[in-house]
Motif scaffolding. Structure first.
Motif, short mmCIF file in Angstrom:
data_model
loop_
_atom_site.label_atom_id
_atom_site.label_comp_id
_atom_site.label_asym_id
_atom_site.label_seq_id
_atom_site.Cartn_x
_atom_site.Cartn_y
_atom_site.Cartn_z
N LYS A 101 0.83 -1.22 0.00
CA LYS A 101 0.00 0.00 0.00
C LYS A 101 0.86 1.27 0.00
O LYS A 101 0.63 2.20 0.79
N LYS A 102 1.87 1.28 -0.87
CA LYS A 102 2.76 2.44 -0.95
C LYS A 102 2.17 3.53 -1.85
O LYS A 102 2.85 4.13 -2.69
N ILE A 103 0.90 3.79 -1.66
CA ILE A 103 0.18 4.84 -2.38
C ILE A 103 -0.75 5.49 -1.36
O ILE A 103 -1.09 4.89 -0.35
N GLY A 104 -1.11 6.71 -1.62
CA GLY A 104 -2.06 7.34 -0.71
C GLY A 104 -3.38 6.60 -0.75
O GLY A 104 -4.10 6.67 -1.75
N VAL A 105 -3.70 5.84 0.30
CA VAL A 105 -4.90 5.00 0.26
C VAL A 105 -6.18 5.83 0.37
O VAL A 105 -7.28 5.31 0.16
N ASN A 106 -6.04 7.08 0.73
CA ASN A 106 -7.21 7.95 0.78
C ASN A 106 -7.40 8.64 -0.58
O ASN A 106 -6.43 9.03 -1.24
N ASN A 107 -8.66 8.77 -0.97
CA ASN A 107 -9.02 9.47 -2.20
C ASN A 107 -8.49 8.80 -3.47
O ASN A 107 -8.20 9.48 -4.47
N ILE B 198 -9.45 0.26 -0.43
CA ILE B 198 -8.79 -1.05 -0.34
C ILE B 198 -9.02 -1.63 1.05
O ILE B 198 -8.47 -1.15 2.05
N ASN B 199 -9.85 -2.66 1.14
CA ASN B 199 -10.03 -3.38 2.41
C ASN B 199 -8.96 -4.46 2.57
O ASN B 199 -8.49 -4.72 3.67
N SER B 200 -8.61 -5.11 1.46
CA SER B 200 -7.53 -6.11 1.46
C SER B 200 -6.91 -6.16 0.08
O SER B 200 -7.62 -6.22 -0.93
N GLY C 205 -1.50 -16.95 -13.53
CA GLY C 205 -2.79 -16.41 -13.12
C GLY C 205 -2.66 -14.98 -12.64
O GLY C 205 -1.58 -14.38 -12.67
N PRO C 206 -3.76 -14.38 -12.19
CA PRO C 206 -3.74 -12.99 -11.71
C PRO C 206 -2.72 -12.79 -10.59
O PRO C 206 -2.41 -13.73 -9.85
N ASP C 207 -2.22 -11.57 -10.46
CA ASP C 207 -1.12 -11.30 -9.53
C ASP C 207 -1.52 -11.36 -8.06
O ASP C 207 -0.70 -11.71 -7.21
N PHE C 208 -2.77 -11.00 -7.75
CA PHE C 208 -3.23 -11.04 -6.36
C PHE C 208 -4.62 -11.68 -6.32
O PHE C 208 -5.53 -11.27 -7.04
N PHE C 209 -4.75 -12.70 -5.48
CA PHE C 209 -6.01 -13.40 -5.32
C PHE C 209 -6.82 -12.84 -4.15
O PHE C 209 -6.25 -12.37 -3.15
N ASN C 210 -8.12 -12.93 -4.27
CA ASN C 210 -9.04 -12.67 -3.15
C ASN C 210 -8.88 -11.30 -2.52
O ASN C 210 -8.89 -11.16 -1.29
N ALA C 211 -8.71 -10.29 -3.34
CA ALA C 211 -8.69 -8.92 -2.83
C ALA C 211 -10.11 -8.49 -2.46
O ALA C 211 -11.09 -9.03 -2.99
N GLN C 212 -10.22 -7.55 -1.53
CA GLN C 212 -11.53 -7.02 -1.14
C GLN C 212 -11.49 -5.50 -1.29
O GLN C 212 -10.72 -4.82 -0.62
N LEU C 213 -12.29 -5.00 -2.22
CA LEU C 213 -12.27 -3.58 -2.57
C LEU C 213 -13.69 -3.02 -2.60
O LEU C 213 -14.65 -3.75 -2.84
#
Length: 425
Positions: A13-19, A30-32, A41-49
């Protein structure tokens, strides 16, 4: 720009997670970030947004440019149907799923901290360096370094465990047989290690069990199977060994055609294969159930006592069959036993405990930190950057660091690289 760096930015999460907003202006929460996938396959599994007002659970794919989606033919791959967010450095085209629905895109190039980008570019700058971080290695926080080295040490043990599991499968789950193969390889050191291992592979361990009670017989078996008794030598001991080996060869139907040739060239006489094989025979001749003893021992001093073995009488005045030398007791040195502990005993104890579901990490750490650091070019180079290797745990960890991270430019998966990229960013 490297795609691995974009993985690092998303994962940590090396980005401003707000806005955060997609390129179409939809808010992104970003919840997860999901589970990093190092396979196909895709780079990240089971993300929650949360994108706009909609909660999503699914996968995240990362590219340098949006058009890489089509370059990699993801639009034709079912594995990418569940991608809920496309994270890119530069958005240069709209991306669609197989059903023609648009995949939301998050562009990073205008929201990544300039300091982070500068640190990344500095670390991976094309220079003639031994390792990427050599200019900054000395300033790495000791807490970060110590914890990372401990983790690397166990990473190396895990890698060695896989080799042990292979040997175990080929030895019908006989731990004593696996120990014999590993010890034999390490008695050969670097020069004769593979030759000694081929020797161990050529003898069923049941034969070692049957011959170990008579020193002359066991020594004849090892020296004969290695090819060291094939020359005609006018010496009574050589003749007695050769006669015994010929009997063993017929009795056990032995074949040594696959045993690799042994080397004497550029070896110090104490490391001659004749001496090492006699010491190995002595070790097995004086210790029944060696594997069980090794598993039970928890103190370094007890290991030194266990391996306090020397050659048979003949080799006290010889290094080869052809020439007599000054008489001396040729006992395993402490430094040699340390190598056996580092390369055979501790990996074997770790692997055995792992199979049994037992936790012995603290015991392993205690032993590894009490053994003197190895001395080789890798350790010397790291110590020149910063005095860091004080034990075998450190030296093994540094070998793992150099071979599996530095040499492969995996700085973004390294705690040292992470700390340097994140510094003041």
């Amino acid at each position: 720009m490297q795609e691995d760096f974009l993985h690092y930015i998303w994962k940590h999460k090396k980005i401003g997670v707000n806005n955060l907003k997609t390129v179409n202006g939809a808010p992104v929460v970003i919840n997860s970030v999901g589970q990093h996938n190092y396979n196909s396959g895709p780079d990240f599994f089971n993300a929650q947004l949360k994108i706009g007002n909609q909660l999503w659970a699914g996968n995240v794919e990362i590219h340098i440019k949006s058009s890489d989606w089509f370059l990699h033919n993801h639009e034709q791959d079912k594995a990418y149907d569940n991608v809920i967010l496309h994270v890119v450095w530069e958005d240069d085209t709209e991306v669609f799923r197989k059903d023609n629905s648009v995949i939301p895109t998050l562009e990073l190039k205008n929201i990544v901290d300039d300091g982070l980008l500068h640190n990344f570019e500095r670390l991976f700058a094309k220079q003639n360096k031994w390792i990427n971080c050599e200019n900054d290695f000395a300033i790495i926080d000791s807490f970060i370094l110590d914890n990372w080295l401990e983790r690397l040490y166990f990473e190396r043990l895990e890698r060695k465990s896989k080799n042990i599991e292979t040997l175990l499968a080929g030895s019908k789950n006989d731990w004593e047989a696996v120990l014999f193969k590993m010890l034999t390889r390490n008695f050969g050191l670097k020069v004769n290690g593979e030759s000694f291992f081929s020797l161990a592979q050529s003898i069923d361990f049941s034969i070692i069990r049957k011959t170990r009670n008579t020193p002359l017989v066991l020594e004849a078996l090892l020296l004969g199977q290695s090819g060291l008794l094939e020359q005609d030598v006018e010496d009574a001991y050589h003749l007695s060994l050769k006669k015994e080996y010929e009997f063993l060869k017929l009795k056990f139907n032995l074949n040594n055609t696959q045993v690799l040739p042994l080397q004497f060239f550029r070896l110090r006489p104490p490391n001659f294969p004749t001496i090492r094989l006699s010491q190995l025979a002595s070790l097995y001749g004086t210790n029944q159930n060696l594997f069980s003893k090794i598993i039970e021992i928890k103190k370094l001093e007890e290991f030194y006592e266990l391996f306090k073995v020397s050659t048979s009488k003949f080799w006290e005045s010889h290094y080869t069959f052809q020439k007599k030398s000054k008489t001396s007791k040729k006992t395993l040195t402490k430094s040699f036993v340390d190598l056996l502990l580092i390369n055979t005993i501790l990996p074997l104890k770790f692997s055995y405990a792992k199979q049994k579901g037992e936790e012995i990490d603290n015991e392993i750490i205690k032993l590894a930190t009490s053994i003197t650091s190895e001395k080789n070019n890798i350790i010397k180079a790291f110590n020149n950057l910063k005095k860091v290797s004080n034990s075998s745990l450190h030296s093994q960890a540094l070998i793992q660091l150099k071979s599996e991270y530095c040499d492969k430019n995996k700085c973004l998966q390294c705690a040292i690289g992470n700390s340097l990229i994140s510094a003041n960013a």
